[in-house]
Design a protein around this motif. Structure first.
Motif, PDB file in Angstrom:
ATOM      1  N   TYR A   1    -111.746  31.607  25.793  1.00  0.00           N
ATOM      2  CA  TYR A   1    -111.398  30.741  24.652  1.00  0.00           C
ATOM      3  C   TYR A   1    -109.885  30.564  24.554  1.00  0.00           C
ATOM      4  CZ  TYR A   1    -116.216  30.960  22.948  1.00  0.00           C
ATOM      5  OH  TYR A   1    -117.573  30.830  22.833  1.00  0.00           O
ATOM      6  N   TRP A   2    -109.146  31.647  24.797  1.00  0.00           N
ATOM      7  CA  TRP A   2    -107.686  31.539  24.799  1.00  0.00           C
ATOM      8  C   TRP A   2    -107.227  30.529  25.844  1.00  0.00           C
ATOM      9  CZ3 TRP A   2    -104.414  32.693  28.941  1.00  0.00           C
ATOM     10  CH2 TRP A   2    -103.043  32.677  28.656  1.00  0.00           C
ATOM     11  N   ALA A   3    -107.797  30.613  27.044  1.00  0.00           N
ATOM     12  CA  ALA A   3    -107.382  29.738  28.140  1.00  0.00           C
ATOM     13  C   ALA A   3    -107.701  28.280  27.847  1.00  0.00           C
ATOM     14  CB  ALA A   3    -108.062  30.176  29.441  1.00  0.00           C
ATOM     15  N   GLU A   4    -108.910  27.993  27.385  1.00  0.00           N
ATOM     16  CA  GLU A   4    -109.240  26.593  27.132  1.00  0.00           C
ATOM     17  C   GLU A   4    -108.421  26.032  25.974  1.00  0.00           C
ATOM     18  OE1 GLU A   4    -113.035  25.470  24.923  1.00  0.00           O
ATOM     19  OE2 GLU A   4    -113.673  27.379  25.790  1.00  0.00           O
ATOM     20  N   SER A   5    -108.075  26.889  25.010  1.00  0.00           N
ATOM     21  CA  SER A   5    -107.231  26.428  23.918  1.00  0.00           C
ATOM     22  C   SER A   5    -105.837  26.085  24.412  1.00  0.00           C
ATOM     23  CB  SER A   5    -107.162  27.497  22.824  1.00  0.00           C
ATOM     24  OG  SER A   5    -106.352  27.070  21.747  1.00  0.00           O
ATOM     25  N   ARG A   6    -105.298  26.924  25.303  1.00  0.00           N
ATOM     26  CA  ARG A   6    -103.981  26.631  25.856  1.00  0.00           C
ATOM     27  C   ARG A   6    -103.999  25.348  26.685  1.00  0.00           C
ATOM     28  NH1 ARG A   6     -99.923  28.426  23.438  1.00  0.00           N
ATOM     29  NH2 ARG A   6     -98.767  27.730  25.279  1.00  0.00           N
TER      30      ARG A   6
ATOM     31  N   PHE B   1    -106.494  22.710  26.879  1.00  0.00           N
ATOM     32  CA  PHE B   1    -106.940  21.469  26.240  1.00  0.00           C
ATOM     33  C   PHE B   1    -106.192  21.173  24.940  1.00  0.00           C
ATOM     34  CE2 PHE B   1    -110.625  22.611  28.861  1.00  0.00           C
ATOM     35  CZ  PHE B   1    -110.845  21.414  29.525  1.00  0.00           C
ATOM     36  N   GLY B   2    -105.624  22.196  24.337  1.00  0.00           N
ATOM     37  CA  GLY B   2    -104.986  22.040  23.041  1.00  0.00           C
ATOM     38  C   GLY B   2    -105.778  22.688  21.934  1.00  0.00           C
ATOM     39  N   GLY B   3    -106.947  23.210  22.261  1.00  0.00           N
ATOM     40  CA  GLY B   3    -107.807  23.879  21.299  1.00  0.00           C
ATOM     41  C   GLY B   3    -109.142  24.179  21.965  1.00  0.00           C
TER      42      GLY B   3
ATOM     43  N   GLU C   1    -104.747  27.001  18.391  1.00  0.00           N
ATOM     44  CA  GLU C   1    -103.998  28.211  18.029  1.00  0.00           C
ATOM     45  C   GLU C   1    -102.621  28.055  18.649  1.00  0.00           C
ATOM     46  OE1 GLU C   1    -102.847  30.637  16.334  1.00  0.00           O
ATOM     47  OE2 GLU C   1    -104.400  32.182  16.576  1.00  0.00           O
ATOM     48  N   ARG C   2    -101.725  27.379  17.909  1.00  0.00           N
ATOM     49  CA  ARG C   2    -100.381  27.085  18.396  1.00  0.00           C
ATOM     50  C   ARG C   2     -99.427  26.980  17.218  1.00  0.00           C
ATOM     51  NH1 ARG C   2    -102.349  24.712  23.137  1.00  0.00           N
ATOM     52  NH2 ARG C   2    -100.863  24.663  24.882  1.00  0.00           N
ATOM     53  N   ASN C   3     -98.168  27.226  17.486  1.00  0.00           N
ATOM     54  CA  ASN C   3     -97.150  27.053  16.464  1.00  0.00           C
ATOM     55  C   ASN C   3     -97.036  25.584  16.089  1.00  0.00           C
ATOM     56  OD1 ASN C   3     -95.076  27.724  14.710  1.00  0.00           O
ATOM     57  ND2 ASN C   3     -93.511  27.534  16.285  1.00  0.00           N
ATOM     58  N   MET C   4     -96.817  25.311  14.830  1.00  0.00           N
ATOM     59  CA  MET C   4     -96.671  23.958  14.300  1.00  0.00           C
ATOM     60  C   MET C   4     -97.937  23.129  14.484  1.00  0.00           C
ATOM     61  SD  MET C   4     -93.811  24.187  12.904  1.00  0.00           S
ATOM     62  CE  MET C   4     -93.626  22.477  12.345  1.00  0.00           C
ATOM     63  N   MET C   5     -99.078  23.807  14.571  1.00  0.00           N
ATOM     64  CA  MET C   5    -100.374  23.149  14.633  1.00  0.00           C
ATOM     65  C   MET C   5    -101.257  23.716  13.531  1.00  0.00           C
ATOM     66  SD  MET C   5    -100.746  20.873  17.110  1.00  0.00           S
ATOM     67  CE  MET C   5    -102.526  20.896  17.366  1.00  0.00           C
ATOM     68  N   THR C   6    -102.208  22.925  13.078  1.00  0.00           N
ATOM     69  CA  THR C   6    -103.122  23.386  12.053  1.00  0.00           C
ATOM     70  C   THR C   6    -104.014  24.509  12.564  1.00  0.00           C
ATOM     71  OG1 THR C   6    -104.873  22.698  10.512  1.00  0.00           O
ATOM     72  CG2 THR C   6    -104.839  21.642  12.682  1.00  0.00           C
ATOM     73  N   TYR C   7    -104.464  25.352  11.640  1.00  0.00           N
ATOM     74  CA  TYR C   7    -105.456  26.364  11.982  1.00  0.00           C
ATOM     75  C   TYR C   7    -106.862  25.790  11.882  1.00  0.00           C
ATOM     76  CZ  TYR C   7    -107.030  26.887   7.137  1.00  0.00           C
ATOM     77  OH  TYR C   7    -107.569  26.652   5.894  1.00  0.00           O
ATOM     78  N   ARG C   8    -106.975  24.582  11.335  1.00  0.00           N
ATOM     79  CA  ARG C   8    -108.280  23.963  11.100  1.00  0.00           C
ATOM     80  C   ARG C   8    -108.766  23.212  12.340  1.00  0.00           C
ATOM     81  NH1 ARG C   8    -107.732  20.184   6.215  1.00  0.00           N
ATOM     82  NH2 ARG C   8    -109.938  20.532   5.785  1.00  0.00           N
ATOM     83  N   ILE C   9    -110.047  22.951  12.360  1.00  0.00           N
ATOM     84  CA  ILE C   9    -110.668  22.160  13.430  1.00  0.00           C
ATOM     85  C   ILE C   9    -110.418  20.690  13.131  1.00  0.00           C
ATOM     86  CG2 ILE C   9    -112.876  21.563  14.515  1.00  0.00           C
ATOM     87  CD1 ILE C   9    -113.863  24.372  13.449  1.00  0.00           C
ATOM     88  N   TYR C  10    -110.077  19.912  14.150  1.00  0.00           N
ATOM     89  CA  TYR C  10    -109.864  18.487  13.910  1.00  0.00           C
ATOM     90  C   TYR C  10    -110.525  17.642  14.996  1.00  0.00           C
ATOM     91  CZ  TYR C  10    -106.161  18.632  17.477  1.00  0.00           C
ATOM     92  OH  TYR C  10    -105.467  18.786  18.645  1.00  0.00           O
ATOM     93  N   ARG C  11    -110.858  16.430  14.629  1.00  0.00           N
ATOM     94  CA  ARG C  11    -111.516  15.494  15.536  1.00  0.00           C
ATOM     95  C   ARG C  11    -110.479  14.706  16.325  1.00  0.00           C
ATOM     96  NH1 ARG C  11    -113.358  10.197  16.183  1.00  0.00           N
ATOM     97  NH2 ARG C  11    -115.576   9.939  16.654  1.00  0.00           N
ATOM     98  N   LEU C  12    -110.711  14.556  17.615  1.00  0.00           N
ATOM     99  CA  LEU C  12    -109.836  13.713  18.419  1.00  0.00           C
ATOM    100  C   LEU C  12    -109.947  12.264  17.968  1.00  0.00           C
ATOM    101  CD1 LEU C  12    -110.213  14.863  22.148  1.00  0.00           C
ATOM    102  CD2 LEU C  12    -108.557  15.607  20.439  1.00  0.00           C
TER     103      LEU C  12
END
Length: 335
Positions: free
Chosen positions: A187-192, A194-196, A221-232
């Motif tokens: 999950y960490w890898a795909e977040s890094r 794809f962006g989430g 899970e990134r700095n200056m990004m929301t912690y919430r789920i968002y739709r592309l």
């Protein structure tokens, strides 16, 4: 779940293999997977989280001793996945079947292609982690713990050094993952990359007015990004599909990865709400509901527009938080 080889030969397999290789050819994919082979995240990557400073502490040895990859790791990583084939991955036979029976170019084909690529990248990260190639097994960096009166470390790590430093903080439920800690690394890898973490709307088509079977969602899970789920956005999804389907040989492909949402990504999902309720997930076991004593960020005194881009969004989220709080209070009183 063992390897599934129901994809067969032909066009569908070729398109999927090429799409995965397109992702693997990107700089963000190479540096991310190389960190897994190395055995530790780079210090700047560990700090690139929602908090803005990571989940360790400023005096953690990772910050002094792992600012760059160890010698030869990048080349070793490329070698490890140079012979990649989708048949080697553990992928649901149902997902492969849905992809195989869909017509190339159709909306179903596009959605299942995106999902398969996300699952494949996740699985590749799992496999790399399980190889046990870490060059830092005996240097004590990953297991380091400060004295108990340390002001930062123990706030984020009350149980001690985390099982792995490759962590998306909302995907660390290792006890319920099929591949345990390795899935957390995935999950960490795909977040890094794809962006989430890549999620979808799993609700039945007629279950609600806002069911979104063609929506692709990211949980960052990134700095200056929301912690919430968002739709592309539709434009972001189209750009991703064009990249995955591109037949241009790397490095001539223009990559949109990682996709970093902003205030224009207005469709948000509260991770505080159970996945069964929102319907937005990939696998139901990937996250646990927010604990009754855990912080509900929707009720913070200081609200960040990164998390809540509009007043209406904030108001609705706080209403859901209030309903959740009332539900918890009633259960306590009735116990």
């Amino acid at each position: 779940m063992g390897p599934q080889n129901t994809l067969g030969e032909g066009r569908h397999r070729d398109i999927l293999n090429r799409a995965i290789r397109n992702v693997l050819s990107t700089d963000i994919s190479e540096i991310t997977l190389a960190q897994i082979v190395d055995g530790l995240p780079l210090s700047e990557v560990e700090r690139d989280t929602y908090t803005g400073h990571g989940y360790l502490s400023g005096d953690h040895p990772l910050n002094q001793k792992h600012k760059q990859l160890c010698t030869g790791v990048l080349e070793k990583t490329r070698q490890l996945y140079s012979d990649f084939d989708v048949g080697s991955l553990r992928i649901s036979s149902n997902l492969l079947h849905e992809y195989r029976i869909s017509a190339p170019g159709s909306r179903t084909f596009q959605m299942r292609l995106i999902e398969l690529v996300a699952v494949a990248i996740h699985q590749i990260a799992v496999q790399l982690y399980e190889l046990g190639t870490s060059l830092h097994k005996d240097d004590g960096i990953a297991s380091w713990e400060p004295p108990k009166d340390h002001p930062i470390f123990w706030i984020y790590n009350p149980d001690g050094a985390p099982p792995t430093l490759f962590q998306h903080r909302q995907y660390r439920y290792y006890d319920q993952y099929p591949d345990g800690i390795a899935d957390g690394v995935g999950y960490w890898a795909e977040s890094r990359i794809f962006g989430g973490v890549v999620l979808f709307d799993r609700r039945e088509p007629d279950s609600a007015d806002d069911v979104d079977p063609e929506g692709v969602y990211l949980h960052p899970e990134r700095n200056m990004m929301t912690y919430r789920i968002y739709r592309l956005l539709d434009s972001q999804k189209l750009e991703l599909l064009q990249f995955l389907l591109s037949e241009a040989p790397p490095p001539r492909i223009s990559s949109p990865l990682p996709i970093l949402g902003d205030h224009n990504n207005r469709r948000r999902i509260d991770p505080e709400e159970p996945a069964e309720s929102t319907g937005i997930y990939r696998d139901l076991w990937e996250r646990k509901p927010l604990g009754k004593d855990q912080l509900d960020r929707r009720l913070k005194d200081v609200i960040d527009r990164i998390d809540f881009p509009t007043d209406e969004d904030l108001e609705q989220a706080q209403q859901r938080a209030a309903i959740r709080g009332e539900r918890i209070r009633r259960k306590r009183f009735s116990a």
